[in-house]
Structures are given as C-alpha cells and as structure tokens.
Design a protein around this motif. Structure first.
Motif, PDB file in Angstrom:
ATOM      1  N   LEU A 255       0.544  15.475  12.553  1.00 30.59           N
ATOM      2  CA  LEU A 255       0.926  16.516  13.510  1.00 30.59           C
ATOM      3  C   LEU A 255       0.845  15.952  14.929  1.00 30.59           C
ATOM      4  N   LYS A 256       0.090  16.579  15.782  1.00 33.37           N
ATOM      5  CA  LYS A 256      -0.026  16.143  17.172  1.00 33.37           C
ATOM      6  C   LYS A 256      -0.661  14.757  17.256  1.00 33.37           C
ATOM      7  N   PHE A 257      -0.257  13.973  18.272  1.00 33.70           N
ATOM      8  CA  PHE A 257      -0.852  12.648  18.471  1.00 33.70           C
ATOM      9  C   PHE A 257      -0.936  12.346  19.954  1.00 33.70           C
ATOM     10  N   ASP A 258      -1.792  11.380  20.295  1.00 32.04           N
ATOM     11  CA  ASP A 258      -1.934  10.937  21.685  1.00 32.04           C
ATOM     12  C   ASP A 258      -2.177   9.438  21.700  1.00 32.04           C
ATOM     13  N   LEU A 259      -1.774   8.792  22.795  1.00 33.07           N
ATOM     14  CA  LEU A 259      -1.918   7.350  22.986  1.00 33.07           C
ATOM     15  C   LEU A 259      -2.802   7.114  24.194  1.00 33.07           C
ATOM     16  N   SER A 260      -3.779   6.211  24.058  1.00 35.37           N
ATOM     17  CA  SER A 260      -4.704   5.944  25.163  1.00 35.37           C
ATOM     18  C   SER A 260      -4.000   5.247  26.318  1.00 35.37           C
ATOM     19  N   VAL A 261      -4.621   5.321  27.493  1.00 30.25           N
ATOM     20  CA  VAL A 261      -4.049   4.725  28.701  1.00 30.25           C
ATOM     21  C   VAL A 261      -3.878   3.225  28.555  1.00 30.25           C
ATOM     22  N   ASP A 262      -4.822   2.555  27.880  1.00 32.48           N
ATOM     23  CA  ASP A 262      -4.711   1.104  27.722  1.00 32.48           C
ATOM     24  C   ASP A 262      -3.807   0.704  26.560  1.00 32.48           C
ATOM     25  N   GLY A 263      -3.302   1.665  25.804  1.00 31.46           N
ATOM     26  CA  GLY A 263      -2.385   1.375  24.712  1.00 31.46           C
ATOM     27  C   GLY A 263      -3.028   0.847  23.449  1.00 31.46           C
ATOM     28  N   ASN A 264      -4.359   0.854  23.366  1.00 32.55           N
ATOM     29  CA  ASN A 264      -5.053   0.268  22.215  1.00 32.55           C
ATOM     30  C   ASN A 264      -5.560   1.295  21.213  1.00 32.55           C
ATOM     31  N   VAL A 265      -5.431   2.584  21.517  1.00 35.39           N
ATOM     32  CA  VAL A 265      -5.984   3.629  20.649  1.00 35.39           C
ATOM     33  C   VAL A 265      -4.940   4.727  20.443  1.00 35.39           C
TER      34      VAL A 265
END
Length: 508
Positions: A255-265
């Motif tokens: 469903l919903k997802f998010d990406l960390s600012v540094d792109g690693n998570v």
C-alpha cells in the motif's frame, strides 16, 4: 698546553681556504636573512574553488575558496562578486573562506564567481594584490516528473525538463503507475505500479520498482570527504527508462510507501494476503530484503529527514519509531493524529490535531518540544510544504461551504507566515479534493494538478487511473504557480502547462 692549542687554532684560521669559507658562510647567511625579511614575491592566488564546474542543488548551501597565502579578509570580502547575485555570509578558517548562501541558488542558472584586487595579509598594497580569479558553476535543471493521463502516456511516468523543454516517457505501457518518489540526486524514481489489464486497476495489486531518469549530476565534492579518500571516477549514468523490480506482491499487498531523504531506506505498508490482521510497515534498506517493523500497526507515516526514524499515526497519537526491527518507540505525541511534513533539516514539523468540536488545528512542532498552533479550521488540512528558509509554510487547505442542503469543501492554496501565523490565500481551486502539490527545491514555484472525474466509470475498465477517493479520472492538467519568497502574500497568476498529467513532483 692550552696556550699551544689556541695558537694552533689562530694559525689555522689565517689560512686562505679558511678565510674563503668564512666569507661564504657570512654571505649566505645575509642572503637567507634578506629573503626571510622580504618574503615570497609570488602573488597570492585561489588554489581551489569547491564548486568549480559543478552542478549544485538546494542541499548545497556553501562553497569554499582556498588561497595559497593568508589573506586580508576585508579585501577579499569587499571584492568578491557573484553573477547573478547570491546573498550569503562569509566565514574563515585559516586560508579557507566559506560563503554560505541565505537561500538556495535558483535552479536552471549558470553563475560566475570573480575575485580581483584582493590582498594578502602580510604584503603591502602594491605587491600584495592577488592573481585575478574567475570560477563558474551551475544549478540543476528545473525538471519534474508526473503521471500521464491521455493516449499512449496514460498511467506512465513522464519526465519533463523545463529548461530544455524536453519530455521523455520513462515507464513501459504495460504498467499503470500509482505513485512515485524521487531519489536524492534525481537519477532514479521509486514508483508503485500494477500491470495494465482490462480490469479496473486496484491499489492492492501494485509492486515497487525503480526507473532511471538519465539525469547525471556532478555534485560538489565535500572537502572533508575528498581529504579522507582519493577521488573516484563518477560512474556513467544509466540510460533513461531502465526499470528494476524492488518488491513484489506475491504474499503481501503493498500500500502506502515512503523513501528516505538519503535514498537508502524504503518503508512500505503491507497486508498479508492470507491473514488481513497481519498488516503494518515493512523496512527495506539498500542491499537488504524487506522485513517487518514489529509493533502496533499504524496509519499514515513519514520517514524523518535524518533517515533514521519513522513518524507514524498509532492509536490516539503519533509515535516516533527507530528504523530497526523490534525497537521500542523513541517518543509518543498523544496530542496529534497526523504528521504532514518536515523541514529539510528536521528542526520543524507540521502536525494535525483533531479537536473535539469537529475542527482541525495545524501545529508547528519544533525538535525542542515547542508547539505553536498556526490554524484552526472547519475544513481539511491536506498537505503542507516548508520553504527552504523555514519562514513560510505553503498549504493545501479546504474551506467548508454550508448553506441549505449544501455541504462542500472548496480547496485552496495558501501561504502562512511562520513568525506571525498570518494566513495568505493564494489560489482558489476547482471543486476537487484530490490535488497533488509540489514545491520546487529552490522555493520559487509550486506545481499542482487539476483532475476531472469521469462521468461514467468505464474509463477505469481499461486500466486507467483513479483518484484517492476511487473515482475514475477522465482528464487532468498541470499548473505552475510562481512564488515570491520575499513577499509570500503576493497573489501571482498560475500558468497552465500544456501537459496532461497528474501527481507532479519536482526533482531534487
């Protein structure tokens, strides 16, 4: 015995070869002294400019000039020129001068840094003028991605470069893209998509993928990092449109997802297909598989700007969870029911409180436990974005319209002065609730979409898109709203872009 030795020494000093050696020693000593007193006659120069021929973005906040000699600080600061002008502050550390920008450099611009007639610290004005210096750098192109809605573009990710006026389709026609996030350098997009079929496209069938944009940014090399390890050749950029699977949906719905600012998570909300009670956020780190974040299931969430924690709605409040399996919460905020956004440095956040009188309050929350109510409304608070200076908050809000049998929410864009809490309406939007807003990294423009629902539901039968309420989308267009950071209350006219699409997102 002593008198004899002294006489012998005096006789040796009167020898011709000894007298020549003494004269040479004295002469060389005088020359060395003169050189030491007169100093180095080579003119001072700029030995290194950290942004030379680089592409800088909103996260690049300062450049450095390293000099070959100690400099007269006042002469350097008074003679430094940047074209076009960029306001900033100067600081010194030995022979290195740092210039920190007050605001991000405007995107899509080339800059020139000049320094002439500056003086070194120890030489007089006539001999101490440094060698003239000219350096150049540029900012990232103004580019954004969106989801197409018409013809061959429907449901596909599209990249548009405003500076070059170029459009490129990134994903294949067999996929219908639902949502996407950008990696920190804009070289890839993380997106959720389902296979295009004759059946209505549903959120529960989406998988996570990445796709390359073809963008290759030569970012400034940080001085400390450069000293710690030798410079490495930058890899060649992958061609645009290279798709890779990140997470399938065989056993769990994504469903919903998010990406960390540094792109690693990556954090994904997942539901077990065989056991609907087994649901919650899953964690994916670079090079590792997905694993659940054990604990109480939650609702909406955002990864914090430090890329180490998750702010998630749980029960009657907001929990701050470390991004580690089976870890205990770091904090719990029972007052708030939703987190909307963070400032880039993580020092501020916006959160929503649901009041007992059926109103909603927008709060500004600081990392020092400060809380300030910015707005109380009978409408909805849909999204917020901090400007780069953290002086203004751009909001997507709704106004509740009532009267007779009318019960309707009118969306509008507004700017809130974070110092005075004064709200300035900017643009009233058509009667639609599903609006996506994106603030440019340099804070100079907003992108938003304007969708039109299908009269009948047949448009969703061929795999086309639906909005967040599940209604089929007949068409959608994009708008660009210029902003004036010096006067956030200025009501500038939005410009309709000739791009049928939705969910626009500026690239970093």
């Amino acid at each position: 015995m002593t008198r004899s030795n002294s006489t012998s020494t005096l006789r040796s000093l009167t020898q011709p070869i000894d007298r020549v050696a003494i004269v040479l020693i004295v002469a060389l000593s005088l020359l060395i002294g003169i050189l030491l007193l007169s100093g180095n006659h080579a003119s001072a120069r700029v030995r290194d400019f950290s942004w030379q021929n680089k592409q800088v973005g909103a996260d690049d906040t300062a450049f450095t000039l390293t000099f070959s000699r100690p400099m007269n600080h006042a002469s350097v600061e008074s003679n430094l020129r940047i074209e076009p002008p960029l306001l900033g502050k100067v600081s010194w550390a030995g022979r290195r001068m740092a210039y920190t920008l007050n605001t991000p450099a405007p995107y899509g611009t080339q800059f020139q840094v000049q320094l002439q007639k500056a003086q070194d610290r120890f030489t007089g004005s006539e001999r101490g003028a440094m060698q003239p210096f000219t350096g150049t750098f540029q900012t990232h192109d103004r580019a954004f991605a969106y989801i197409g809605v018409s013809g061959e573009e429907a449901g596909r990710l599209i990249l548009f470069n405003l500076n070059q006026q170029q459009k490129q389709i990134l994903t294949p026609k067999e996929m219908v893209v639902m949502d996407f996030k950008a990696y920190p350098q804009g070289e890839r997009l993380l997106f959720a998509a389902a296979e295009r079929t004759t059946e209505p496209t549903v959120l529960t069938e989406q998988k996570l993928y990445t796709v390359t944009t073809g963008i290759h940014v030569d970012s400034p090399i940080q001085p400390d990092a450069a000293q710690a390890s030798p410079a490495k050749a930058l890899p060649s950029p992958a061609p645009a449109g290279t798709v890779a699977l990140v997470l399938d949906n065989k056993d769990y719905q994504n469903l919903k997802f998010d990406l960390s600012v540094d792109g690693n998570v990556i954090v994904v909300q997942r539901v077990n297909r065989k056991n609907p009670n087994d649901f919650g956020p899953w964690l994916m780190k670079t090079g590792e598989g997905a694993q659940p974040l054990k604990g109480e299931p939650g609702g909406d969430f955002l990864i914090t700007p430090d890329s180490n924690s998750l702010a998630i709605a749980q029960g009657q409040g907001l929990a701050i969870l470390p991004l580690q399996p089976n870890a205990k919460p770091l904090d719990f905020l029972p007052k708030f029911g939703m987190v909307l956004s963070f400032a880039r440095d993580g020092s501020l956040a916006t959160m929503v409180k649901f009041n007992t009188d059926n109103t909603r309050s927008l709060f500004l929350v600081g990392n020092q436990n400060t809380q300030k109510e910015l707005l109380r409304t009978t409408g909805s608070i849909l999204s917020t974005r901090f400007d780069p200076t953290k002086k203004t908050l751009y909001c997507l809000l709704t106004e509740l319209l009532t009267g007779g049998n009318i019960y309707q929410e009118q969306p509008y864009l507004a700017a809130i002065d974070l110092k005075t809490s004064k709200l300035h309406p900017l643009v009233m939007l058509p009667n639609q609730r599903d609006v996506q807003v994106s603030l440019a990294p340099d804070g100079l423009a907003l992108l938003f979409d304007q969708t039109t629902e299908a009269v009948h539901d047949q448009s969703a039968a061929d795999g086309q898109l639906r909005d967040s309420t599940g209604n089929a989308i007949a068409s959608s267009r994009l708008w660009l709203l210029p902003l004036d950071p010096a006067n956030p209350a200025a009501k500038l006219q939005p410009e309709s872009l000739p791009l049928p699409g939705l969910r626009p997102l500026w690239l970093p």
